[in-house]
Scaffold this motif. Structure first.
Motif, PDB file in Angstrom:
ATOM      1  N   LYS A 183       0.936  -0.951   0.097  1.00 25.55           N
ATOM      2  CA  LYS A 183       0.377  -0.211   0.305  1.00 25.55           C
ATOM      3  C   LYS A 183       0.526   1.498   0.113  1.00 25.55           C
ATOM      4  N   ALA A 184       2.191   1.372   0.807  1.00 18.88           N
ATOM      5  CA  ALA A 184       3.069   2.207   1.169  1.00 18.88           C
ATOM      6  C   ALA A 184       2.774   2.540  -0.436  1.00 18.88           C
ATOM      7  N   ILE A 185       3.497   1.400  -1.387  1.00 17.26           N
ATOM      8  CA  ILE A 185       4.063   1.670  -3.097  1.00 17.26           C
ATOM      9  C   ILE A 185       3.091   2.198  -3.788  1.00 17.26           C
ATOM     10  N   ARG A 186       2.250   1.792  -3.570  1.00 17.46           N
ATOM     11  CA  ARG A 186       1.224   2.260  -4.413  1.00 17.46           C
ATOM     12  C   ARG A 186       1.010   3.904  -4.030  1.00 17.46           C
ATOM     13  N   ASP A 187       0.172   4.324  -3.356  1.00 17.10           N
ATOM     14  CA  ASP A 187       0.103   5.780  -2.762  1.00 17.10           C
ATOM     15  C   ASP A 187       1.493   6.542  -2.766  1.00 17.10           C
ATOM     16  N   SER A 188       2.345   5.872  -3.043  1.00 17.16           N
ATOM     17  CA  SER A 188       3.666   6.798  -3.167  1.00 17.16           C
ATOM     18  C   SER A 188       3.473   7.562  -4.858  1.00 17.16           C
ATOM     19  N   GLY A 189       3.101   6.961  -5.851  1.00 15.23           N
ATOM     20  CA  GLY A 189       3.083   7.227  -7.246  1.00 15.23           C
ATOM     21  C   GLY A 189       4.422   6.919  -7.582  1.00 15.23           C
ATOM     22  N   ILE A 190       5.611   6.392  -7.193  1.00 14.05           N
ATOM     23  CA  ILE A 190       6.614   6.155  -8.035  1.00 14.05           C
ATOM     24  C   ILE A 190       6.505   4.908  -8.370  1.00 14.05           C
ATOM     25  N   PRO A 191       6.737   4.185  -9.758  1.00 14.93           N
ATOM     26  CA  PRO A 191       6.892   3.024 -10.854  1.00 14.93           C
ATOM     27  C   PRO A 191       7.362   2.325  -9.898  1.00 14.93           C
ATOM     28  N   ARG A 192       6.484   0.885 -10.081  1.00 13.71           N
ATOM     29  CA  ARG A 192       6.416   0.164  -8.958  1.00 13.71           C
ATOM     30  C   ARG A 192       8.401  -0.906  -9.124  1.00 13.71           C
ATOM     31  N   ASN A 193       8.855  -1.143 -10.690  1.00 11.38           N
ATOM     32  CA  ASN A 193      10.073  -1.539 -11.431  1.00 11.38           C
ATOM     33  C   ASN A 193      11.306  -0.506 -10.427  1.00 11.38           C
ATOM     34  N   GLU A 194      11.146   0.777  -9.127  1.00 13.70           N
ATOM     35  CA  GLU A 194      12.159   1.786  -8.706  1.00 13.70           C
ATOM     36  C   GLU A 194      12.032   0.136  -7.703  1.00 13.70           C
ATOM     37  N   PHE A 195      10.835  -0.335  -7.005  1.00 15.34           N
ATOM     38  CA  PHE A 195      11.435  -0.720  -5.997  1.00 15.34           C
ATOM     39  C   PHE A 195      12.465  -2.376  -5.615  1.00 15.34           C
ATOM     40  N   TYR A 196      12.273  -2.550  -4.369  1.00 11.88           N
ATOM     41  CA  TYR A 196      13.321  -3.968  -4.702  1.00 11.88           C
ATOM     42  C   TYR A 196      12.338  -4.612  -3.604  1.00 11.88           C
ATOM     43  N   ILE A 197      11.622  -5.770  -4.006  1.00  7.32           N
ATOM     44  CA  ILE A 197      10.286  -6.322  -2.697  1.00  7.32           C
ATOM     45  C   ILE A 197      11.381  -7.580  -2.527  1.00  7.32           C
ATOM     46  N   THR A 198      11.185  -7.946  -1.210  1.00  7.37           N
ATOM     47  CA  THR A 198      11.164  -9.550  -0.259  1.00  7.37           C
ATOM     48  C   THR A 198      10.859  -9.872   0.317  1.00  7.37           C
ATOM     49  N   THR A 199       9.874 -11.000  -0.052  1.00  2.00           N
ATOM     50  CA  THR A 199       8.936 -11.789   1.124  1.00  2.00           C
ATOM     51  C   THR A 199       9.463 -12.693   1.482  1.00  2.00           C
ATOM     52  N   LYS A 200       8.746 -13.365   2.284  1.00  7.27           N
ATOM     53  CA  LYS A 200       8.986 -14.609   2.963  1.00  7.27           C
ATOM     54  C   LYS A 200       7.697 -15.911   3.104  1.00  7.27           C
ATOM     55  N   LEU A 201       8.208 -17.673   2.723  1.00  2.00           N
ATOM     56  CA  LEU A 201       7.357 -18.347   3.075  1.00  2.00           C
ATOM     57  C   LEU A 201       6.774 -18.450   4.072  1.00  2.00           C
ATOM     58  N   GLY A 202       5.608 -18.747   3.662  1.00  2.00           N
ATOM     59  CA  GLY A 202       4.709 -18.903   5.809  1.00  2.00           C
ATOM     60  C   GLY A 202       3.943 -18.221   5.635  1.00  2.00           C
ATOM     61  N   SER A 203       2.651 -18.230   5.931  1.00  2.00           N
ATOM     62  CA  SER A 203       2.149 -16.909   7.308  1.00  2.00           C
ATOM     63  C   SER A 203       2.500 -17.282   9.045  1.00  2.00           C
ATOM     64  N   GLY A 204       1.911 -16.537   9.508  1.00  2.00           N
ATOM     65  CA  GLY A 204       1.497 -16.602  10.962  1.00  2.00           C
ATOM     66  C   GLY A 204       3.354 -17.250  11.429  1.00  2.00           C
ATOM     67  N   SER A 205       3.775 -18.188  12.448  1.00  2.00           N
ATOM     68  CA  SER A 205       4.390 -18.813  13.017  1.00  2.00           C
ATOM     69  C   SER A 205       4.891 -19.786  12.265  1.00  2.00           C
TER      70      SER A 205
END
Length: 309
Positions: free
Chosen positions: A56-78
């Motif tokens: 949401k912060a990226i979308r609200d920034s108005g900056i193109p997606r390809n200027e960001f580098y996003i890492t996330t992880k396998l799994g949810s909760g604990s």
């Protein structure tokens, strides 16, 4: 405007920003805090985020997606859900709502299921991660917490080799053997908890006299100096802060002299300092960490989280 920081080349020919913002708040939830932190960070110049809440912060920034580098992880909760990799990946991508994920992590080499003991499912999880890669919505893979022992189990079975390995790294735990091994395998290291995080210990990076004196000599913030040390060693550094002044300091990299680097390189040789600052002594948890002993994880640690001499 993006911050003026270095980028490191990955084995697939792409580049990753050398400094990222970690967004784990220490407990599930906290989405609004993460949003506000990421919004501030983006305005300061951060473009690399290790999170599942930044979309949401990226979308609200108005900056193109390809200027960001996003890492996330396998799994949810604990729980690390090696048995439902594709489903977990889709959930993360939908929650982020950011078109694609730049780097996807298998968080631990063991899996946990609610109410059950952990079990070794490295290769099961790896095979399913590769399927997500073929969907072309995750660009590359990372295997955090893997040291040499578990990497040696993993690498011969990989049809898609990991680009990054994320582990605890700081001057108390410089991971020199792992650093040399990953260089031989063309795998980049990312440092989590680069400033340490255990406040209940009598020692720590910010309490260390050698580190304090060096920061005083250079007239710089300790955290800024430690992050710069990590970047200068050619490791990606992921730190976290909600404080705007520290956000600015953390992404302003210092040029440390060879002498200053040597001082920080050798801090771990001081008595009691070569140790983890993140993980509990396994003697207090039945001798295990999430179901595995340090020996099974390949961690060269003994009682108290100390690296033996």
């Amino acid at each position: 405007m993006a911050a003026d920081i270095s980028h490191f080349l990955l084995s697939d020919g792409t580049k990753i920003p050398s400094i990222g913002l970690g967004c784990w708040m220490g407990a599930p939830g906290g989405a609004e805090r993460v949003y506000e932190m990421c919004k501030k960070a983006i305005s300061i110049g951060y473009r690399h985020f290790d999170t599942k809440e930044v979309g949401k912060a990226i979308r609200d920034s108005g900056i193109p997606r390809n200027e960001f580098y996003i890492t996330t992880k396998l799994g949810s909760g604990s729980f690390w859900q090696h048995h439902r990799v594709k489903e977990s990946f889709e959930e993360s991508l939908n929650n982020l709502d950011c078109e694609y994920i730049d780097l996807y992590l298998m968080h631990w080499p063991q899996a946990l299921e609610p109410g059950k003991h952990s079990k070794p499912t490295i290769l099961l999880g790896t095979g399913k991660l590769h399927h997500c890669n073929f969907l072309a919505r995750s660009r590359r893979w990372e295997y955090p917490i893997f040291l040499i022992k578990t990497l040696e189990q993993l690498l011969p079975q990989c049809s898609v080799r990991p680009a990054v390995n994320q582990v605890e790294i700081h001057p108390f735990l410089p991971q020199e053997a792992l650093k040399a091994f990953r260089e031989s395998q063309n795998i980049l290291l990312t440092a989590y908890s680069p400033l340490g995080q255990r406040v209940d210990l009598p020692i720590g990076l910010f309490k260390n006299t050698t580190i304090q004196k060096l920061a005083e000599k250079l007239n710089v913030d300790i955290g800024q100096m430690l992050i710069s040390w990590g970047v200068q060693r050619k490791t990606v550094v992921v730190a976290k802060t909600e404080n705007e002044a520290r956000l600015k300091q953390n992404i302003t990299v210092l040029k440390l002299s060879a002498e200053d680097m040597k001082i920080l390189d050798e801090v771990h040789r001081e008595s009691g300092c070569h140790r983890t600052l993140c993980h509990a002594d396994p003697s207090r948890t039945g001798g295990v960490l999430f179901g595995w002993t340090y020996e099974q994880l390949g961690w060269n640690l003994v009682k108290g989280g100390i690296v033996p001499a």
